[in-house]
Each structure stands twice: as structure tokens, then as C-alpha cells.
Design a protein around this motif. Structure first.
Motif, PDB file in Angstrom:
ATOM      1  N   SER A 160       7.935   6.719   0.803  1.00 41.01           N
ATOM      2  CA  SER A 160       8.325   5.319   0.959  1.00 41.01           C
ATOM      3  C   SER A 160       7.407   4.711   1.998  1.00 41.01           C
ATOM      4  CB  SER A 160       9.797   5.174   1.364  1.00 41.01           C
ATOM      5  OG  SER A 160      10.055   5.807   2.604  1.00 41.01           O
ATOM      6  N   ASP A 161       7.295   3.398   1.972  1.00 43.67           N
ATOM      7  CA  ASP A 161       6.264   2.761   2.784  1.00 43.67           C
ATOM      8  C   ASP A 161       6.713   1.365   3.202  1.00 43.67           C
ATOM      9  OD1 ASP A 161       2.831   3.039   2.921  1.00 43.67           O
ATOM     10  OD2 ASP A 161       3.746   1.090   3.259  1.00 43.67           O
ATOM     11  N   MET A 162       6.783   1.156   4.513  1.00 46.79           N
ATOM     12  CA  MET A 162       6.962  -0.183   5.046  1.00 46.79           C
ATOM     13  C   MET A 162       5.691  -0.606   5.770  1.00 46.79           C
ATOM     14  SD  MET A 162       9.707  -1.825   7.787  1.00 46.79           S
ATOM     15  CE  MET A 162      11.065  -2.116   6.674  1.00 46.79           C
ATOM     16  N   GLY A 163       5.310   0.150   6.776  1.00 47.41           N
ATOM     17  CA  GLY A 163       4.113  -0.210   7.525  1.00 47.41           C
ATOM     18  C   GLY A 163       2.921   0.673   7.250  1.00 47.41           C
ATOM     19  N   GLY A 164       3.093   1.646   6.346  1.00 49.19           N
ATOM     20  CA  GLY A 164       2.030   2.602   6.063  1.00 49.19           C
ATOM     21  C   GLY A 164       2.562   4.006   5.946  1.00 49.19           C
ATOM     22  N   SER A 165       3.866   4.126   5.711  1.00 46.68           N
ATOM     23  CA  SER A 165       4.553   5.411   5.805  1.00 46.68           C
ATOM     24  C   SER A 165       4.165   6.428   4.748  1.00 46.68           C
ATOM     25  CB  SER A 165       6.072   5.199   5.773  1.00 46.68           C
ATOM     26  OG  SER A 165       6.537   4.703   6.997  1.00 46.68           O
ATOM     27  N   LEU A 166       3.595   6.004   3.630  1.00 46.87           N
ATOM     28  CA  LEU A 166       3.049   6.999   2.708  1.00 46.87           C
ATOM     29  C   LEU A 166       1.530   6.999   2.717  1.00 46.87           C
ATOM     30  CD1 LEU A 166       1.890   5.683  -0.197  1.00 46.87           C
ATOM     31  CD2 LEU A 166       4.297   5.579  -0.749  1.00 46.87           C
ATOM     32  N   ARG A 167       0.937   5.864   3.137  1.00 47.74           N
ATOM     33  CA  ARG A 167      -0.521   5.788   3.154  1.00 47.74           C
ATOM     34  C   ARG A 167      -1.139   6.567   4.311  1.00 47.74           C
ATOM     35  NH1 ARG A 167      -0.771  -0.482   3.304  1.00 47.74           N
ATOM     36  NH2 ARG A 167       1.394  -0.163   3.983  1.00 47.74           N
ATOM     37  N   THR A 168      -0.571   6.457   5.510  1.00 44.39           N
ATOM     38  CA  THR A 168      -1.141   7.160   6.662  1.00 44.39           C
ATOM     39  C   THR A 168      -1.036   8.675   6.516  1.00 44.39           C
ATOM     40  OG1 THR A 168      -0.390   5.267   7.985  1.00 44.39           O
ATOM     41  CG2 THR A 168      -1.287   7.145   9.172  1.00 44.39           C
ATOM     42  N   PRO A 169       0.120   9.231   6.111  1.00 44.53           N
ATOM     43  CA  PRO A 169       0.175  10.677   5.882  1.00 44.53           C
ATOM     44  C   PRO A 169      -0.787  11.147   4.790  1.00 44.53           C
ATOM     45  CG  PRO A 169       2.392   9.779   6.060  1.00 44.53           C
ATOM     46  CD  PRO A 169       1.457   8.614   5.983  1.00 44.53           C
ATOM     47  N   ALA A 170      -0.950  10.348   3.734  1.00 43.35           N
ATOM     48  CA  ALA A 170      -1.908  10.718   2.695  1.00 43.35           C
ATOM     49  C   ALA A 170      -3.309  10.856   3.297  1.00 43.35           C
ATOM     50  CB  ALA A 170      -1.901   9.685   1.574  1.00 43.35           C
ATOM     51  N   ALA A 171      -3.677   9.908   4.170  1.00 43.33           N
ATOM     52  CA  ALA A 171      -4.993   9.963   4.816  1.00 43.33           C
ATOM     53  C   ALA A 171      -5.112  11.172   5.735  1.00 43.33           C
ATOM     54  CB  ALA A 171      -5.234   8.674   5.601  1.00 43.33           C
ATOM     55  N   PHE A 172      -4.073  11.460   6.518  1.00 41.86           N
ATOM     56  CA  PHE A 172      -4.117  12.565   7.474  1.00 41.86           C
ATOM     57  C   PHE A 172      -4.155  13.928   6.779  1.00 41.86           C
ATOM     58  CE2 PHE A 172      -2.642  11.350  12.007  1.00 41.86           C
ATOM     59  CZ  PHE A 172      -3.427  10.217  11.999  1.00 41.86           C
ATOM     60  N   CYS A 173      -3.582  14.018   5.579  1.00 43.91           N
ATOM     61  CA  CYS A 173      -3.451  15.317   4.906  1.00 43.91           C
ATOM     62  C   CYS A 173      -4.367  15.483   3.704  1.00 43.91           C
ATOM     63  CB  CYS A 173      -1.998  15.533   4.474  1.00 43.91           C
ATOM     64  SG  CYS A 173      -0.833  15.672   5.854  1.00 43.91           S
ATOM     65  N   GLY A 174      -5.185  14.476   3.408  1.00 45.89           N
ATOM     66  CA  GLY A 174      -6.148  14.615   2.333  1.00 45.89           C
ATOM     67  C   GLY A 174      -5.548  14.591   0.945  1.00 45.89           C
ATOM     68  N   VAL A 175      -4.534  13.738   0.722  1.00 49.90           N
ATOM     69  CA  VAL A 175      -3.934  13.602  -0.601  1.00 49.90           C
ATOM     70  C   VAL A 175      -3.919  12.124  -0.983  1.00 49.90           C
ATOM     71  CG1 VAL A 175      -2.563  15.704  -0.365  1.00 49.90           C
ATOM     72  CG2 VAL A 175      -1.566  13.505   0.334  1.00 49.90           C
ATOM     73  N   VAL A 176      -3.314  11.832  -2.139  1.00 45.91           N
ATOM     74  CA  VAL A 176      -3.268  10.470  -2.660  1.00 45.91           C
ATOM     75  C   VAL A 176      -1.876   9.883  -2.439  1.00 45.91           C
ATOM     76  CG1 VAL A 176      -3.359   9.068  -4.772  1.00 45.91           C
ATOM     77  CG2 VAL A 176      -5.046  10.880  -4.390  1.00 45.91           C
ATOM     78  N   PRO A 202       4.668   6.819  -5.308  1.00 46.50           N
ATOM     79  CA  PRO A 202       4.296   8.201  -5.637  1.00 46.50           C
ATOM     80  C   PRO A 202       3.239   8.762  -4.697  1.00 46.50           C
ATOM     81  CG  PRO A 202       3.064   6.693  -7.021  1.00 46.50           C
ATOM     82  CD  PRO A 202       3.931   5.838  -6.129  1.00 46.50           C
ATOM     83  N   MET A 203       3.307  10.080  -4.500  1.00 42.01           N
ATOM     84  CA  MET A 203       2.280  10.812  -3.773  1.00 42.01           C
ATOM     85  C   MET A 203       1.912  12.039  -4.598  1.00 42.01           C
ATOM     86  SD  MET A 203       3.763  10.500   0.127  1.00 42.01           S
ATOM     87  CE  MET A 203       2.205  10.944   0.896  1.00 42.01           C
ATOM     88  N   ALA A 204       0.642  12.402  -4.578  1.00 36.74           N
ATOM     89  CA  ALA A 204       0.165  13.513  -5.398  1.00 36.74           C
ATOM     90  C   ALA A 204      -1.161  14.001  -4.850  1.00 36.74           C
ATOM     91  CB  ALA A 204       0.035  13.080  -6.859  1.00 36.74           C
ATOM     92  N   ARG A 205      -1.742  14.992  -5.544  1.00 36.75           N
ATOM     93  CA  ARG A 205      -3.021  15.533  -5.094  1.00 36.75           C
ATOM     94  C   ARG A 205      -4.201  14.783  -5.694  1.00 36.75           C
ATOM     95  NH1 ARG A 205      -1.145  21.696  -5.968  1.00 36.75           N
ATOM     96  NH2 ARG A 205      -0.496  20.702  -7.899  1.00 36.75           N
ATOM     97  N   ASP A 206      -3.953  14.029  -6.762  1.00 32.47           N
ATOM     98  CA  ASP A 206      -5.016  13.185  -7.299  1.00 32.47           C
ATOM     99  C   ASP A 206      -4.405  11.918  -7.878  1.00 32.47           C
ATOM    100  OD1 ASP A 206      -4.377  13.579 -10.128  1.00 32.47           O
ATOM    101  OD2 ASP A 206      -5.315  15.542  -9.946  1.00 32.47           O
ATOM    102  N   VAL A 207      -5.244  10.972  -8.223  1.00 34.20           N
ATOM    103  CA  VAL A 207      -4.767   9.642  -8.623  1.00 34.20           C
ATOM    104  C   VAL A 207      -3.999   9.695  -9.933  1.00 34.20           C
ATOM    105  CG1 VAL A 207      -5.473   7.303  -9.236  1.00 34.20           C
ATOM    106  CG2 VAL A 207      -6.632   8.492  -7.363  1.00 34.20           C
ATOM    107  N   ARG A 208      -4.483  10.468 -10.904  1.00 33.37           N
ATOM    108  CA  ARG A 208      -3.796  10.506 -12.196  1.00 33.37           C
ATOM    109  C   ARG A 208      -2.387  11.089 -12.070  1.00 33.37           C
ATOM    110  NH1 ARG A 208      -7.048   9.032 -16.209  1.00 33.37           N
ATOM    111  NH2 ARG A 208      -9.299   9.132 -15.847  1.00 33.37           N
ATOM    112  N   ASP A 209      -2.220  12.089 -11.218  1.00 35.82           N
ATOM    113  CA  ASP A 209      -0.883  12.632 -10.997  1.00 35.82           C
ATOM    114  C   ASP A 209       0.032  11.590 -10.359  1.00 35.82           C
ATOM    115  OD1 ASP A 209      -1.732  14.997 -12.066  1.00 35.82           O
ATOM    116  OD2 ASP A 209      -1.739  16.121 -10.183  1.00 35.82           O
TER     117      ASP A 209
END
Length: 485
Positions: A160-176, A202-209
Motif C-alpha cells: 500500500s502506498d500513501m507517501g511512497g510506502s511501496l515505492r521506496t521499499p521496492a527501490a531499497f530491495c531491488g524489486v518492482v 502490486p509488488m513483484a520481481r518484475d513488471v509483468r508479474d
């Protein structure tokens, strides 16, 4: 593979369980587990597979669900001591859609209390750490999902994401991670149905997933007033976008976000690598005004109503971030809230004008590199003290205020050897186009060892003894004591 009977859902489920049991003690990402019920569902999925009938989009795929989403019969704590023994009697809409598509909920992923904080640590489960270095943060609040994906524990996870809650972890951990347009993924549980700030994605290891999971989650629902009429099946059939036809703007800090020099410098290197892919590319900053004051006010107003009574009744068990956000709202006037809404509207209109010249805006997905877990949050950048504990994620919350969709794609490692991600912002309501462009960028980088998705060294991770997985950093207890005081 499941569709053509090359892989059994039971084999896949057992493989994920084995990876979780082996790896998670060093990471602490999957904090509530549903292995017994999940294996029974995998057996039923295998029987349906062998029967040869039609299969759902997620048939037999294990999915980890962030611990801010209610799951029937499985611990849902919201990272709060008050709810540490809570087991809901029904699934939220998001979970119902996963199950309806054939997905199997394998467990819940860690999150800070009520998602308040960009470092995944709470007093129920302790800290989730970064699979690339267990001394470092995985960010938050969807850090458990990002870490589980990076370590190969699950193929799909929710955030889930309000201020970056799924985007920042994706960046820190190397996922999408994909932050959808508000209304793309409907909710029957969000308190502020008319607010575009908080979304599930959604979060995954690549964009299509990620797009496949979005196909299962998206689509209209009467319970959500912002719910969009769209065809979710388009996401399942995602095709790469023709990058050579696109006009792209690069921005190191969106003109007003706080981003470290290290990140800005490395982003310039990444942009140089990406620029030849596009029909036209230039450096241009959007005019987002005072995003910090606007976001702080709107976020605090949400917290004041949602958690004011919670703080009153449970202050001794509440975390500092929830207390700080709620009490900040008490200093705001009605005029302050009105000004914030008006400024968001003006910001939105300026952003639409900006996109008259561009199809995509690409910027860093995080303002700093992964930092020590003990720090709890980033207090300063390049020697400047930040105004709040969340200012360091302004490069993502600035995009939140625009309501545009954004996909984070990993782009190799930083000079420090840690994951580096870019944030790809698309046109309003164009989740499909944004994901299609992200998939094409990902494909263009896949064969480049310097810029493809990084994979953590699990052998090295498991051999280390210096992590804080599952522990509560002393810094967090200090912040708790200060807040309670």
C-alpha cells in the motif's frame, strides 16, 4: 508452467515455504504464516489444474499480503500492540480478489504501526531488514513485502502506498512496485474513500508479474467512491511499449523534493544510459510548489480522525510516528486544511500542463541509499536537518499529490553496491501505458549486468550474524519513550 501442467501448485507452495523457513529468520519479512491452510488450497489448485478446466489469473500462485489488510483467520495486527492477537472474521476486498483469481495467501508481511513510517519496524514483530545487507533498512511501510520478494520467498506480494510506502521499499530491495491511479484498485476498508492519497498496489520481481497481480486486483467496485471503470484484463496481456515514440522528462529531484547528492549524481549516470531508448528526452523539473507543507497537512488530517481516539485510549502502546502525526494535526486550523486541498488542486493542474510536453517523467525512487536499521528514519541529508521524519521520502510523496500512476523499476546497484531504483511516472489514469513503458525499460536493461535487477547473495545473508531481524532497535524504544513523555 502451471497452465501447461509443467509445475504443480503444491510443488511451488512447498518451495516457497522452504525458502521462507530457511531465509526469513535473517530477514523477518513474513511475520504471520498460513502454511497449513495454504497447502490445502494448493492441493485443490493442483486438482483443478489436472482436471483441465479454466484457471484463474493467479491459479496456484502463493501471494504474501501486507499486514495492513484484513485476512480471515490469519493474524492482522497493523503493526500495533493493541491488535497483536487480532484475527479478522472476514477478508478485505483485496484478499477476496486474490483468492477469486486462484491466488493462495501464504502469509502476512511486516509493516510499521498503521503504515506510519518509512522504515519497517514495530513493537509486535520487530524490524525487517534488507536482504542485501541485514544491518540496513528495507524502507517502509511495505518493507516486508519488498524484502520477501527480493529474497525469493514469494513470487507476488501486495503493498500500500500513501507517501511512497511501496515505492521506496521496492527501490531499497531491488524489486518492482506500482502505485496505481486512485480508484484502480478499489477498497472496501479505507476510511477516507474520497481521498486519493492512499492506494493498494502490486509488488513483484518484475513488471509483468506486477501487472498480472494488478489484473486480479483492479476493476470497479461499488464500495469505493473513487473506483474506476476499466478493463483489468488489459494488465494481464501487458506488452512492451515502443520507447522510441515517447517524450521523456528526467528530473533528479522534481524541482522541490529533498534528494541527496549521491543519488542525484548516480541518477544522472542512469539517465545517460536510458536516454538513447527514447524518441526525445530532456531534463525538466515540474512545478510542484510547497509539496512538504501540503502533504504534511493532508496526511495529518487523515491521521487525526483515524487515530485520535486510538492515541487517547492506547498511548502507552502506540508508536511515536502515529502519535506525532496525530498531534501535528491538532496544531492545524480549518484554514490550513483548506489551503492544503487548494494547493493540491493547483499542483495537479500544473502537472497536467507539464505532461502536455511529455509522456513520462523519470526520477529517482528514493532520496538516499539504504540506511542503518537503528536510525528508524532519516534525520538529515547532506548535512541539512530535515523538517519532519518523512521529508526524506518527498520524491515519492510529491508524486502522490499529483494522483498520477508510478512504477518503480530496479536499475542495478549504486556506487555503494546497494539497489538503485527509478520512478517512472505516467499520464493521469494511464496505468497500462506506465507499466508497458516500465516493462520495455526493464527489458532493455535485462541484458546489461550493470543495470539489470540485482539479486541478493542469500548465502552471504544467512552466514552473517550482525543483522537486526526481528529485534526492536534501541533507537525505536527511545523514540517511543520520548513520544509517551
Amino acid at each position: 508452467m502451471i497452465g501447461r501442467k509443467a509445475l504443480s501448485p503444491v510443488e511451488l507452495f512447498d518451495a516457497c515455504v522452504a525458502r521462507i523457513e530457511r531465509t526469513d529468520p535473517a530477514v523477518n519479512a513474513v511475520v504471520a504464516r498460513d502454511f497449513e491452510r495454504g497447502r490445502e488450497q494448493a492441493k485443490r489448485a493442483e486438482a483443478a489444474q489436472m482436471a483441465g478446466g479454466p484457471l484463474g489469473l493467479l491459479h496456484g500462485l502463493p501471494v504474501a499480503v501486507k499486514d495492513l489488510t484484513a485476512t480471515e483467520g490469519l493474524a492482522t495486527t497493523w503493526g500495533s500492540l493493541v491488535y497483536k492477537d487480532h484475527r479478522p472474521d472476514r477478508d478485505e476486498l483485496l484478499v477476496r480478489r486474490i483468492k477469486a483469481a486462484g491466488g493462495i495467501v501464504i502469509g502476512k508481511t511486516n509493516t510499521p504501526e498503521f503504515g506510519a513510517g518509512a522504515n519497517t519496524v514495530n513493537r509486535v514483530y520487530g524490524a525487517t531488514v534488507n536482504p542485501f545487507d541485514p544491518r540496513l533498512s528495507c524502507a517502509g511501510s511495505s518493507g516486508g513485502s519488498a524484502a520477501a520478494l527480493a529474497a525469493g520467498m514469494v513470487p507476488l506480494a501486495t503493498g500500500s502506498d500513501m507517501g511512497g510506502s511501496l515505492r521506496t521499499p521496492a527501490a531499497f530491495c531491488g524489486v518492482v512496485g506500482h502505485r496505481p491511479s486512485p480508484g484502480t484498485v478499489p477498497s472496501d476498508a479505507r476510511r477516507y474513500g474520497w481521498s486519493p492519497l492512499s492506494v493498494d498496489g502490486p509488488m513483484a520481481r518484475d513488471v509483468r508479474d506486477a501487472a498480472l497481480l494488478l489484473a486480479a486486483l483492479a476493476g470497479p467496485d461499488a464500495a469505493d467512491p473513487l473506483s474506476l471503470e476499466l478493463d483489468p484484463g488489459r494488465f494481464a496481456a501487458l506488452s512492451d511499449r515502443d520507447l522510441g515514440s515517447l517524450r521523456v522528462a528526467f528530473s533528479a529531484d522534481l524541482g522541490s523534493a529533498t534528494v541527496s547528492k549521491t543519488i542525484r549524481d548516480h541518477f544522472a549516470v542512469v539517465a545517460e544510459r536510458l536516454e538513447p531508448l527514447f524518441g526525445r528526452a530532456e531534463w525538466r523539473d515540474p512545478d510542484l510548489g510547497d509539496v512538504h507543507r501540503t502533504f504534511d497537512a493532508l496526511r495529518a488530517a487523515n491521521f487525526a480522525h483515524a487515530y485520535g481516539d486510538y492515541i487517547h485510549r492506547h498511548r502507552d502502546r502506540a508508536g511515536p510516528n502515529v502519535i506525532r502525526n496525530t498531534e501535528f494535526a491538532h496544531a492545524l486550523s480549518v484554514a490550513d486544511i483548506g489551503r492544503a486541498h487548494a494547493e493540491q488542486t493547483a499542483l495537479f493542474r500544473r502537472f497536467q500542463s507539464f505532461f502536455e510536453d511529455f509522456d513520462l517523467l523519470i526520477c529517482p525512487a528514493a532520496a538516499v541509499e539504504p540506511f542503518p536499521v537503528e536510525d528508524v528514519f532519516v534525520a538529515e541529508i547532506d548535512g541539512r536537518r530535515l523538517s519532519s521524519y518523512i521529508e526524506w521520502i518527498s520524491v515519492t510523496y510529491a508524486v502522490t499529490l499529483t494522483t498520477h500512476p508510478a512504477t518503480v523499476v530496479p536499475c542495478g546497484l549504486s556506487p555503494a553496491g546497494l539497489p538503485f531504483g527509478i520512478q517512472i511516472v505516467g499520464r493521469r489514469h494511464d496505468d497500462f501505458g506506465t507499466l508497458a513503458a516500465a516493462a520495455a525499460i526493464e527489458a532493455a536493461l535485462a541484458g546489461d549486468p550493470e543495470y539489470c535487477r540485482p539479486i541478493p547473495d542469500l548465502h552471504r545473508l544467512l552466514s552473517r550474524q550482525d543483522g537486526l531481524a526481528g529485534r526492536i532497535p534501541a533507537a525505536l524504544e527511545a523514540h517511543v519513550a520520548k513520544a509517551e513523555g
